[in-house]
Design a protein around this motif. Structure first.
Motif, short mmCIF file in Angstrom:
data_model
loop_
_atom_site.label_atom_id
_atom_site.label_comp_id
_atom_site.label_asym_id
_atom_site.label_seq_id
_atom_site.Cartn_x
_atom_site.Cartn_y
_atom_site.Cartn_z
N ASP A 49 0.82 -1.23 -0.13
CA ASP A 49 -0.11 -0.02 -0.02
C ASP A 49 0.97 1.13 0.08
OD1 ASP A 49 -1.85 2.08 0.46
OD2 ASP A 49 -2.79 1.32 2.09
N THR A 50 1.12 1.60 -1.32
CA THR A 50 2.17 2.62 -1.36
C THR A 50 1.68 4.12 -0.84
OG1 THR A 50 3.34 2.00 -3.17
CG2 THR A 50 3.35 4.27 -3.04
N SER A 51 0.20 4.45 -0.89
CA SER A 51 -0.28 5.43 -0.05
C SER A 51 -0.07 5.46 1.31
CB SER A 51 -1.78 5.49 -0.63
OG SER A 51 -1.87 5.59 -2.02
N ALA A 52 -0.11 4.38 2.01
CA ALA A 52 -0.04 4.27 3.53
C ALA A 52 1.46 4.54 3.83
CB ALA A 52 -0.77 3.21 3.95
N TYR A 53 2.37 4.59 3.10
CA TYR A 53 3.77 4.78 3.52
C TYR A 53 4.03 5.79 4.66
CZ TYR A 53 8.47 5.96 3.49
OH TYR A 53 9.96 6.22 3.70
N GLY A 54 4.44 5.53 5.45
CA GLY A 54 4.74 6.27 6.92
C GLY A 54 3.82 6.42 7.80
N VAL A 55 2.55 5.89 7.43
CA VAL A 55 1.43 5.81 8.35
C VAL A 55 1.96 5.21 9.82
CG1 VAL A 55 -0.91 5.03 9.31
CG2 VAL A 55 -0.36 6.02 6.89
N ASP A 56 2.45 4.04 9.80
CA ASP A 56 2.85 3.36 10.97
C ASP A 56 3.88 4.10 11.80
OD1 ASP A 56 4.63 3.07 8.57
OD2 ASP A 56 5.59 1.27 9.80
N THR A 57 4.59 5.14 11.18
CA THR A 57 5.48 5.90 11.94
C THR A 57 5.14 7.26 12.03
OG1 THR A 57 6.98 6.36 10.00
CG2 THR A 57 7.55 4.60 11.03
N ARG A 58 3.90 7.60 11.93
CA ARG A 58 3.38 8.86 12.14
C ARG A 58 4.01 9.72 11.16
NH1 ARG A 58 1.80 9.32 18.43
NH2 ARG A 58 0.48 7.66 18.46
N HIS A 59 4.69 9.35 9.89
CA HIS A 59 5.28 10.10 8.95
C HIS A 59 6.35 10.86 9.46
CE1 HIS A 59 2.05 9.14 6.39
NE2 HIS A 59 1.16 10.03 7.23
N GLU A 60 7.30 9.94 10.36
CA GLU A 60 8.46 10.89 10.98
C GLU A 60 9.40 11.39 9.91
OE1 GLU A 60 10.83 7.77 13.09
OE2 GLU A 60 11.25 6.62 11.30
N SER A 61 10.08 12.52 10.31
CA SER A 61 11.00 13.11 9.47
C SER A 61 12.42 12.45 9.66
CB SER A 61 11.02 14.33 9.59
OG SER A 61 9.92 15.06 9.33
N ARG A 62 13.21 12.61 8.83
CA ARG A 62 14.83 12.30 8.85
C ARG A 62 15.36 13.32 7.85
NH1 ARG A 62 16.05 8.50 12.77
NH2 ARG A 62 14.12 7.07 12.92
N GLN A 63 16.64 13.26 8.11
CA GLN A 63 17.84 14.37 7.66
C GLN A 63 17.84 13.75 6.45
OE1 GLN A 63 19.59 17.40 8.11
NE2 GLN A 63 17.66 17.92 9.18
N TRP A 64 17.94 14.53 5.27
CA TRP A 64 18.28 14.02 3.85
C TRP A 64 18.96 15.25 2.98
CZ3 TRP A 64 20.08 9.89 1.44
CH2 TRP A 64 20.09 10.22 -0.02
N LYS A 65 20.30 14.84 2.92
CA LYS A 65 20.67 16.06 2.04
C LYS A 65 20.59 17.63 2.80
CE LYS A 65 21.67 13.14 -1.28
NZ LYS A 65 23.33 12.71 -1.54
N GLY A 66 20.70 17.39 4.26
CA GLY A 66 20.73 18.38 4.88
C GLY A 66 19.34 19.26 5.19
N ARG A 67 18.42 18.59 4.86
CA ARG A 67 16.98 18.85 5.19
C ARG A 67 16.10 17.85 5.82
NH1 ARG A 67 17.68 18.47 -0.19
NH2 ARG A 67 16.45 17.14 -1.15
#
Length: 460
Positions: free
Chosen positions: A200-218
């Motif tokens: 389910d590509t649309s649900a990506y990140g639902v389980d992690t509450r859409h947590e943010s990570r650093q990528w390329k300085g942002r």
């Protein structure tokens, strides 16, 4: 006299230093981290001076252990300056950063992947075809020019005909930085087309509450739209944007936000949406969202934003309880939806599926008759849509180049347009592609002819 032999000089691999504090469990963590880094090609350094990056695996069990860890971090910064902190004190990242703002990254205990990712960011490994056991893009079972990018495992839906959750469990999303790093590696290794897959590509990140990570300085969220936007920014070594194709997309409201990315050229204008059916009673029995009218409105809006969008889907015919009226409803819905690519399946009981207990089993001969009707319907829609492309100039990706014809010397090839995913959709058959073309080349072609499922053309 023998000619002089030129020695091959291999690129120097980055070196990692490690300061490991605390209990045996922390020592095992350090061993696992170093083992992974060594397999990635890093060398180990016995002192600060020789290290490109220093890892400090901290202990936070007692105040005295915390102080020892802080002293070790301070010493590593003073002696080397490029420090990554991990271990038990990782949950006190704010305090560590306040005291040592120079640290490159802070991760917690057992976070092996995060530590390795931080090292990769700070001092990327140097690929070496002579000594690396695994190529940069990993081992692949697909052609070099396209790759599947899995972003999650499992599924939170409980569709009555499906046993995926019992096999793979609930949704577990990968970290967004891990997904993007893998995509970047694949593209740098020659991938020209990324096919994003999951249950389910649309649900990506639902389980992690859409947590943010650093990528390329942002900061980047674990969310389908954020991920799609970042993937759309990747470039090959030649500076070409790879095709990015989204599969298994449930039509949640936020899917609307990826359509402008397609219109802007960041994503391949293609959505694979598993509608499964359209009749409300069947969708209810399937335990699927029964909002087919609203979905039709959204499909029309998507096409208004991105006229070239291709929508592919699959449908199940002969589901328990499906009446002739239900099936005709589906056919009428398809007339309205005008989906570009459609696959259909006759319902089959799967051991463990709740649908097996439903009343109203459809006879096999009725399933077959309905299957033939839906395929005839969708083939006619496809033929009309492809015929409308005759005369247009379209980009295609070459999958295979044929041998030179013995009679006229021409060379043909098999390619795909942006409307065609490998293995499941149609092809673009090309004539006179000329010398030097190879699999993975993306070229513009003029479409000369079409049939129910395929296009025929020549390089522009």
């Amino acid at each position: 006299m023998c000619p002089a032999i030129m020695a091959t000089k291999f690129p120097q691999a980055p070196k990692i230093g490690m300061v490991s504090l605390g209990c045996p469990k922390a020592l095992v963590d350090s061993e696992r981290i170093l083992t992974k880094l060594r397999s990635d090609g890093y060398q180990m350094s016995a002192d600060y001076a020789g290290a490109d990056v220093v890892l400090v695996n901290t202990c936070g069990f007692l105040d005295s252990a915390k102080e020892e860890s802080l002293e070790a971090i301070g010493e590593a910064i003073a002696e080397n300056g490029r420090v990554i902190v991990t271990g038990c004190m990782g949950n006190e990242a704010e305090m560590i950063r306040a005291r040592f703002p120079q640290v490159l990254a802070v991760t917690g205990a057992h976070q092996y992947e995060q530590v390795v990712n931080a090292v990769h960011d700070a001092s990327p490994p140097v690929p070496n075809a002579f000594v690396d056991l695994v190529p940069e893009g990993g081992l692949k079972l697909t052609p070099r020019h396209y790759s599947y990018l899995k972003i999650s495992e499992g599924c939170n839906h409980r569709c009555s005909f499906c046993i995926i959750p019992s096999i793979r469990g609930d949704l577990v999303s990968r970290r967004i930085d891990a997904v993007l790093r893998e995509a970047e590696k694949l593209v740098s290794a020659g991938t020209k087309e990324l096919l994003v897959i999951s249950q389910d590509t649309s649900a990506y990140g639902v389980d992690t509450r859409h947590e943010s990570r650093q990528w390329k300085g942002r900061d980047v969220r674990a969310h389908m739209t954020d991920m799609a936007r970042e993937l759309g920014g990747l470039r090959t070594a030649e500076g070409i944007a790879p095709w990015v194709r989204l599969h298994y997309v449930y039509p949640y409201p936020h899917v609307d936000h990826v359509i402008p990315l397609m219109a802007d050229g960041l994503l391949t204008p293609y959505l694979d949406i598993p509608f499964q059916h359209a009749a409300p009673s069947v969708l209810k029995a399937m335990k699927r969202p029964a909002n087919e009218a609203k979905v039709l409105d959204r499909v029309h809006k998507w096409r208004a934003i991105c006229p070239d969008i291709t929508i592919r889907s699959t449908f199940v015919v002969g589901f328990p309880g499906e009446t002739e009226a239900d099936f005709q409803y589906l056919l009428d819905w398809l007339d309205e939806a005008q989906l570009d690519r459609v696959g259909a399946f006759r319902f089959e009981p799967v051991e463990g599926a709740a649908a097996n207990l439903l009343d109203g089993a459809v006879p096999e001969e009725v399933k077959e008759e309905r299957y033939q009707r839906i395929m005839e319907k969708t083939a006619a829609i496809s033929a009309a849509k492809l015929a409308a492309k005759v005369g247009r100039t379209l980009p295609v990706i070459i999958d295979e180049v044929g041998d030179r014809d013995e009679e006229d010397g021409s060379i043909g090839s098999t390619a795909r347009s942006q409307a065609d995913a490998p293995e499941i959709d149609g092809n673009v058959f090309l004539r006179d592609v000329g010398e030097g073309r190879k699999a993975g080349d993306i070229i513009d072609v003029v479409i000369e002819d079409a049939d129910d499922h395929d296009l025929y053309g020549v390089p522009a």
